[in-house]
Scaffold this motif. Structure first.
Motif, short mmCIF file in Angstrom:
data_model
loop_
_atom_site.label_atom_id
_atom_site.label_comp_id
_atom_site.label_asym_id
_atom_site.label_seq_id
_atom_site.Cartn_x
_atom_site.Cartn_y
_atom_site.Cartn_z
N ALA A 193 0.83 -1.21 0.00
CA ALA A 193 0.00 0.00 0.00
C ALA A 193 0.86 1.26 0.00
O ALA A 193 0.60 2.21 -0.75
N GLU A 214 1.10 4.00 -3.01
CA GLU A 214 0.86 5.41 -2.70
C GLU A 214 2.04 6.27 -3.15
O GLU A 214 1.86 7.34 -3.75
N ALA A 242 -5.68 4.95 -5.63
CA ALA A 242 -6.95 4.20 -5.54
C ALA A 242 -7.42 3.76 -6.92
O ALA A 242 -7.92 2.64 -7.09
N ALA A 293 -7.94 -0.05 -8.21
CA ALA A 293 -9.21 -0.47 -8.80
C ALA A 293 -9.00 -1.09 -10.19
O ALA A 293 -9.64 -2.10 -10.52
N LYS A 299 -7.64 -6.21 -2.94
CA LYS A 299 -8.66 -5.63 -2.07
C LYS A 299 -8.08 -5.39 -0.68
O LYS A 299 -8.39 -4.38 -0.03
N ALA A 327 -6.05 -2.35 -0.94
CA ALA A 327 -6.95 -1.19 -0.98
C ALA A 327 -7.42 -0.82 0.42
O ALA A 327 -7.52 0.37 0.75
N GLU A 328 -7.67 -1.81 1.25
CA GLU A 328 -8.09 -1.53 2.63
C GLU A 328 -6.98 -0.81 3.39
O GLU A 328 -7.23 0.15 4.12
N LEU A 342 -4.61 1.06 2.07
CA LEU A 342 -4.53 2.41 1.54
C LEU A 342 -5.61 3.29 2.14
O LEU A 342 -5.35 4.43 2.52
N SER A 343 -6.81 2.75 2.26
CA SER A 343 -7.90 3.51 2.86
C SER A 343 -7.58 3.88 4.31
O SER A 343 -7.82 5.01 4.74
N TRP A 377 -5.11 6.76 4.30
CA TRP A 377 -5.67 8.04 3.88
C TRP A 377 -6.73 8.59 4.82
O TRP A 377 -6.85 9.79 4.99
N PRO A 386 -12.69 0.74 4.51
CA PRO A 386 -13.71 1.00 3.50
C PRO A 386 -14.94 0.12 3.73
O PRO A 386 -14.88 -0.86 4.46
#
Length: 65
Positions: free
Chosen positions: A12, A16, A24, A28, A47, A50-51, A53-54, A57, A62
């Motif tokens: 992640a 970034e 993001a 995706a 996924k 992505a979690e 990264l969320s 941020w 998410p």
């Protein structure tokens, strides 16, 4: 020793750093490409990234997909 959890955080952070504000979208796109290839394990991994990264941020997880 690098755990699976630390590896996800490292991924992640790398995404970034390399993609910046587009991180993001990049993730995706990766999920979409892997889903169309039928790579369920790859989709699950991205996924999870992505979690992370969320969390970086926003500090929040998410919504589940």
């Amino acid at each position: 020793m690098i755990t699976a959890e630390r590896e996800l955080w490292a991924c992640a952070l790398l995404v970034e750093r390399e993609q910046g504000d587009n991180a993001a979208i990049y993730i995706a796109e990766r999920i979409g490409a892997l889903a169309s290839e039928g790579d369920a394990a790859g989709v699950a991994r991205w996924k999870a990234i992505a979690e992370k990264l969320s969390l970086l941020w926003t500090g929040e997880r998410p919504m589940p997909m």
